[in-house]
Design a protein around this motif. Structure first.
Motif, PDB file in Angstrom:
ATOM      1  N   ALA A  47       0.829  -1.210   0.000  1.00 43.94           N
ATOM      2  CA  ALA A  47       0.000   0.000   0.000  1.00 43.94           C
ATOM      3  C   ALA A  47       0.859   1.254   0.000  1.00 43.94           C
ATOM      4  CB  ALA A  47      -0.937  -0.009   1.212  1.00 43.94           C
ATOM      5  N   GLN A  48       1.923   1.249   0.791  1.00 40.34           N
ATOM      6  CA  GLN A  48       2.794   2.413   0.839  1.00 40.34           C
ATOM      7  C   GLN A  48       3.578   2.571  -0.458  1.00 40.34           C
ATOM      8  OE1 GLN A  48       5.113   2.895   4.357  1.00 40.34           O
ATOM      9  NE2 GLN A  48       3.340   2.906   5.698  1.00 40.34           N
ATOM     10  N   LEU A  49       3.956   1.451  -1.042  1.00 39.87           N
ATOM     11  CA  LEU A  49       4.646   1.527  -2.330  1.00 39.87           C
ATOM     12  C   LEU A  49       3.744   2.103  -3.410  1.00 39.87           C
ATOM     13  CD1 LEU A  49       6.829  -1.679  -2.670  1.00 39.87           C
ATOM     14  CD2 LEU A  49       7.560   0.682  -2.779  1.00 39.87           C
ATOM     15  N   ASP A  50       2.478   1.691  -3.402  1.00 37.01           N
ATOM     16  CA  ASP A  50       1.538   2.238  -4.376  1.00 37.01           C
ATOM     17  C   ASP A  50       1.424   3.755  -4.213  1.00 37.01           C
ATOM     18  OD1 ASP A  50       1.071  -0.261  -5.400  1.00 37.01           O
ATOM     19  OD2 ASP A  50      -0.815  -0.572  -4.307  1.00 37.01           O
ATOM     20  N   LEU A  51       1.332   4.198  -2.968  1.00 35.81           N
ATOM     21  CA  LEU A  51       1.260   5.634  -2.706  1.00 35.81           C
ATOM     22  C   LEU A  51       2.531   6.335  -3.179  1.00 35.81           C
ATOM     23  CD1 LEU A  51      -0.053   8.131  -1.395  1.00 35.81           C
ATOM     24  CD2 LEU A  51       0.996   7.416   0.774  1.00 35.81           C
ATOM     25  N   ALA A  52       3.663   5.748  -2.855  1.00 39.52           N
ATOM     26  CA  ALA A  52       4.937   6.358  -3.249  1.00 39.52           C
ATOM     27  C   ALA A  52       5.067   6.422  -4.759  1.00 39.52           C
ATOM     28  CB  ALA A  52       6.084   5.556  -2.657  1.00 39.52           C
ATOM     29  N   GLN A  53       4.713   5.339  -5.435  1.00 44.06           N
ATOM     30  CA  GLN A  53       4.838   5.327  -6.889  1.00 44.06           C
ATOM     31  C   GLN A  53       3.924   6.372  -7.520  1.00 44.06           C
ATOM     32  OE1 GLN A  53       4.695   1.446  -8.722  1.00 44.06           O
ATOM     33  NE2 GLN A  53       4.212   2.289 -10.729  1.00 44.06           N
ATOM     34  N   THR A  54       2.718   6.490  -6.989  1.00 43.86           N
ATOM     35  CA  THR A  54       1.784   7.482  -7.518  1.00 43.86           C
ATOM     36  C   THR A  54       2.314   8.897  -7.340  1.00 43.86           C
ATOM     37  OG1 THR A  54      -0.128   6.053  -7.096  1.00 43.86           O
ATOM     38  CG2 THR A  54      -0.545   8.419  -7.320  1.00 43.86           C
ATOM     39  N   GLN A  55       2.787   9.199  -6.123  1.00 43.62           N
ATOM     40  CA  GLN A  55       3.204  10.559  -5.810  1.00 43.62           C
ATOM     41  C   GLN A  55       4.559  10.924  -6.431  1.00 43.62           C
ATOM     42  OE1 GLN A  55       0.031  11.543  -4.650  1.00 43.62           O
ATOM     43  NE2 GLN A  55       1.329  12.980  -3.546  1.00 43.62           N
ATOM     44  N   LEU A  56       5.472   9.985  -6.377  1.00 40.41           N
ATOM     45  CA  LEU A  56       6.845  10.306  -6.751  1.00 40.41           C
ATOM     46  C   LEU A  56       7.159  10.064  -8.220  1.00 40.41           C
ATOM     47  CD1 LEU A  56       8.631   8.796  -3.649  1.00 40.41           C
ATOM     48  CD2 LEU A  56       8.086  11.179  -4.066  1.00 40.41           C
ATOM     49  N   MET A  57       6.401   9.174  -8.848  1.00 37.29           N
ATOM     50  CA  MET A  57       6.714   8.852 -10.238  1.00 37.29           C
ATOM     51  C   MET A  57       5.535   9.084 -11.170  1.00 37.29           C
ATOM     52  SD  MET A  57       9.263   5.562  -9.912  1.00 37.29           S
ATOM     53  CE  MET A  57       8.304   4.602  -8.751  1.00 37.29           C
ATOM     54  N   ASP A  58       4.415   8.379 -10.950  1.00 38.17           N
ATOM     55  CA  ASP A  58       3.354   8.359 -11.950  1.00 38.17           C
ATOM     56  C   ASP A  58       2.797   9.750 -12.261  1.00 38.17           C
ATOM     57  OD1 ASP A  58       3.776   5.675 -11.827  1.00 38.17           O
ATOM     58  OD2 ASP A  58       1.849   5.166 -10.906  1.00 38.17           O
ATOM     59  N   LYS A  59       2.491  10.532 -11.235  1.00 39.48           N
ATOM     60  CA  LYS A  59       1.935  11.865 -11.476  1.00 39.48           C
ATOM     61  C   LYS A  59       2.925  12.747 -12.226  1.00 39.48           C
ATOM     62  CE  LYS A  59      -1.304  12.216  -7.571  1.00 39.48           C
ATOM     63  NZ  LYS A  59      -1.636  12.977  -6.339  1.00 39.48           N
ATOM     64  N   ARG A  60       4.158  12.653 -11.855  1.00 39.34           N
ATOM     65  CA  ARG A  60       5.173  13.473 -12.503  1.00 39.34           C
ATOM     66  C   ARG A  60       5.390  13.014 -13.940  1.00 39.34           C
ATOM     67  NH1 ARG A  60      10.090  12.768  -8.808  1.00 39.34           N
ATOM     68  NH2 ARG A  60      10.977  14.602  -9.847  1.00 39.34           N
ATOM     69  N   ASN A  61       5.411  11.707 -14.159  1.00 40.03           N
ATOM     70  CA  ASN A  61       5.576  11.191 -15.515  1.00 40.03           C
ATOM     71  C   ASN A  61       4.523  11.772 -16.458  1.00 40.03           C
ATOM     72  OD1 ASN A  61       7.608   9.606 -14.459  1.00 40.03           O
ATOM     73  ND2 ASN A  61       6.417   7.713 -14.459  1.00 40.03           N
TER      74      ASN A  61
ATOM     75  N   LYS B 103      15.840  18.874 -35.954  1.00 41.64           N
ATOM     76  CA  LYS B 103      16.538  18.521 -34.728  1.00 41.64           C
ATOM     77  C   LYS B 103      15.675  17.642 -33.843  1.00 41.64           C
ATOM     78  CE  LYS B 103      19.604  22.544 -34.435  1.00 41.64           C
ATOM     79  NZ  LYS B 103      20.849  21.744 -34.340  1.00 41.64           N
ATOM     80  N   GLY B 104      16.300  17.136 -32.765  1.00 46.73           N
ATOM     81  CA  GLY B 104      15.591  16.322 -31.800  1.00 46.73           C
ATOM     82  C   GLY B 104      15.665  16.934 -30.413  1.00 46.73           C
ATOM     83  N   VAL B 105      15.185  16.182 -29.451  1.00 48.18           N
ATOM     84  CA  VAL B 105      15.196  16.587 -28.049  1.00 48.18           C
ATOM     85  C   VAL B 105      15.911  15.505 -27.254  1.00 48.18           C
ATOM     86  CG1 VAL B 105      13.722  16.843 -26.008  1.00 48.18           C
ATOM     87  CG2 VAL B 105      13.124  18.011 -28.135  1.00 48.18           C
ATOM     88  N   LEU B 106      16.737  15.918 -26.305  1.00 45.66           N
ATOM     89  CA  LEU B 106      17.378  14.986 -25.382  1.00 45.66           C
ATOM     90  C   LEU B 106      16.826  15.251 -23.991  1.00 45.66           C
ATOM     91  CD1 LEU B 106      19.543  12.783 -24.863  1.00 45.66           C
ATOM     92  CD2 LEU B 106      21.175  14.627 -24.458  1.00 45.66           C
ATOM     93  N   ALA B 107      16.505  14.182 -23.262  1.00 47.01           N
ATOM     94  CA  ALA B 107      15.955  14.323 -21.913  1.00 47.01           C
ATOM     95  C   ALA B 107      16.666  13.363 -20.973  1.00 47.01           C
ATOM     96  CB  ALA B 107      14.454  14.041 -21.907  1.00 47.01           C
ATOM     97  N   GLY B 108      17.084  13.890 -19.818  1.00 47.64           N
ATOM     98  CA  GLY B 108      17.689  13.070 -18.776  1.00 47.64           C
ATOM     99  C   GLY B 108      16.906  13.227 -17.487  1.00 47.64           C
ATOM    100  N   PHE B 109      16.455  12.112 -16.935  1.00 44.73           N
ATOM    101  CA  PHE B 109      15.698  12.135 -15.679  1.00 44.73           C
ATOM    102  C   PHE B 109      15.874  10.798 -14.980  1.00 44.73           C
ATOM    103  CE2 PHE B 109      12.846  11.536 -19.377  1.00 44.73           C
ATOM    104  CZ  PHE B 109      12.476  10.205 -19.195  1.00 44.73           C
ATOM    105  N   GLY B 110      15.528  10.752 -13.703  1.00 42.67           N
ATOM    106  CA  GLY B 110      15.748   9.562 -12.889  1.00 42.67           C
ATOM    107  C   GLY B 110      15.286   8.284 -13.568  1.00 42.67           C
ATOM    108  N   ALA B 111      16.116   7.249 -13.517  1.00 42.46           N
ATOM    109  CA  ALA B 111      15.875   6.030 -14.290  1.00 42.46           C
ATOM    110  C   ALA B 111      14.567   5.338 -13.936  1.00 42.46           C
ATOM    111  CB  ALA B 111      17.045   5.061 -14.097  1.00 42.46           C
ATOM    112  N   LEU B 112      14.103   5.470 -12.701  1.00 44.87           N
ATOM    113  CA  LEU B 112      12.860   4.804 -12.315  1.00 44.87           C
ATOM    114  C   LEU B 112      11.626   5.434 -12.948  1.00 44.87           C
ATOM    115  CD1 LEU B 112      13.495   3.884  -8.578  1.00 44.87           C
ATOM    116  CD2 LEU B 112      13.013   2.308 -10.442  1.00 44.87           C
ATOM    117  N   HIS B 113      11.795   6.556 -13.627  1.00 46.07           N
ATOM    118  CA  HIS B 113      10.669   7.145 -14.357  1.00 46.07           C
ATOM    119  C   HIS B 113      10.448   6.460 -15.704  1.00 46.07           C
ATOM    120  CE1 HIS B 113       9.911  10.571 -11.692  1.00 46.07           C
ATOM    121  NE2 HIS B 113      11.212  10.635 -11.529  1.00 46.07           N
ATOM    122  N   LEU B 114      11.377   5.629 -16.142  1.00 42.22           N
ATOM    123  CA  LEU B 114      11.259   5.003 -17.456  1.00 42.22           C
ATOM    124  C   LEU B 114      10.293   3.816 -17.501  1.00 42.22           C
ATOM    125  CD1 LEU B 114      15.056   5.043 -18.441  1.00 42.22           C
ATOM    126  CD2 LEU B 114      13.243   6.381 -19.541  1.00 42.22           C
ATOM    127  N   PRO B 115      10.380   2.843 -16.583  1.00 40.55           N
ATOM    128  CA  PRO B 115       9.601   1.610 -16.739  1.00 40.55           C
ATOM    129  C   PRO B 115       8.158   1.746 -16.261  1.00 40.55           C
ATOM    130  CG  PRO B 115      11.602   1.291 -15.369  1.00 40.55           C
ATOM    131  CD  PRO B 115      11.314   2.753 -15.454  1.00 40.55           C
TER     132      PRO B 115
END
Length: 360
Positions: free
Chosen positions: A294-308, A327-339
């Protein structure tokens, strides 16, 4: 890659931006430790890889939990739609010489980019530093009950010892806001020393920013400078205290955790980091599996999913605009935002982009 943790599983703070960390969080930590007069000086983290030390059966469980997660491996990706291109790198927010290899791999993409996106650019970090200097209440609660009053005696003694190892004396820790304490516990003392050392490059994000500036490529932030503060604004007092309680058990082996996360990142085992944290919490946090989940779900929602979700429009709009000039765009952000189903890569795929891995 970050930030804080609502459970032991949120230990991958350096990868968030994490999360939880993500760079707003890292800039916050760096500034805070300077304000607390933390001991500076280069340090090399030493410890054992906790995943490698697991019994075969436990590693099999983690592998099974990771297997069906979309885009669970890899840190270098490209998304294309028509002529528009977004090249993405999942970052790790602490210094490591191996980052130079990644930057070299991205040199052509950066040179040809219209803009570099990061979680927080130089302007945002400067604004955050200014805010923390001018308003200590962002991290320190001057009015509410102190942490010794909110925790039991054993919890407070364990916490004060762990925070002292991270450069914060008990008298300061007592008034810190719980989310910040939990975040700090997720980062090993050796990482903090490395991060505050003179000349530390600040991780892959900072290296990319420096290279973009040298090439006169604009650097743009994916989110406002104060994002880190809004992530925890709605937590109840009980939830705040649970963040600390969940973080405490692993504080004693944070250096081992740092080695484990770093090894996994440079192997490209991005979501393994998250699931290892989950199983570690099952075993060591003192919480039930359901409470951890339950806490992981909350953390993932707040810290990753909403921001993604918030990042998709600026990324795609910029890519469409850049395509008009070839041209293109390059983006660098925390790796856990990818999967994940709500990760940046899947969200782009659902929006009609073709996604391909570049490092595997």
């Amino acid at each position: 890659m970050t930030l804080t943790r609502s459970s032991r599983a949120i230990s991958p703070a350096p990868l968030w931006g994490p999360d939880m960390v993500r760079r707003p969080t890292i800039a916050l930590i760096s500034t805070a430790m300077s304000l607390l007069a933390a001991t500076a000086g280069a340090s090399t983290c030493e410890g054992r890889n906790l995943i490698d030390a697991l019994p075969d059966a436990k590693r099999t469980q983690i592998e099974a939990a990771v297997a069906d997660v979309p885009y669970h491996e890899g840190i270098l990706w490209r998304a294309t739609r028509g002529q528009a291109t977004i090249t993405m790198v999942g970052t790790y927010h602490f210094s490591d010489p191996r980052h130079l290899e990644t930057v070299a791999t991205l040199e052509d993409d950066l040179t040809d980019a219209e803009v570099l996106f990061v979680e927080a650019g130089p302007e945002e970090e400067a604004r955050l530093t200014q805010a923390l200097t001018e308003d200590p209440s962002l991290m320190i609660d001057p009015d509410g009950p102190t942490l010794p009053e909110r925790l039991d005696d054993d919890e407070w003694q364990t916490l004060s010892t762990a925070m002292a190892e991270r450069g914060s004396p008990a008298v300061v820790t007592a008034k810190m806001r719980p989310w910040y304490v939990a975040m700090m516990l997720g980062i090993s003392p050796c990482m903090i020393e490395t991060m505050t050392a003179a000349g530390d490059d600040g991780g892959l994000d900072s290296i990319l920013v420096a290279r973009a500036e040298a090439l006169s490529i604009p650097v743009r932030a994916l989110e406002p400078w104060d994002t880190v503060f809004t992530l925890f604004a709605d937590l109840t007092p009980d939830e705040e205290e649970d963040m600390i309680r969940a973080a405490l058990p692993a504080a004693d082996y944070a250096d081992d955790y740092a080695i484990t996360l770093t090894d996994a990142y440079f192997r490209g085992d991005v979501w393994t980091i998250w699931e290892f944290g989950r199983f570690d919490a099952y075993d060591k946090s003192g919480m039930t599996n359901a409470e951890v989940d339950a806490q992981l779900d909350l953390a993932q929602t707040q810290l990753m999913d909403k921001r993604n979700r918030a990042w998709i429009a600026p990324l795609t709009d910029a890519a469409d605009k850049a395509a008009q000039s070839g041209k293109g765009v390059l983006a660098g952000f925390g790796a856990l935002h990818l999967p994940g189903e709500s990760g940046v890569l899947r969200l782009l795929e659902k929006d009609g982009w073709t996604v391909e891995r570049l490092d595997g």
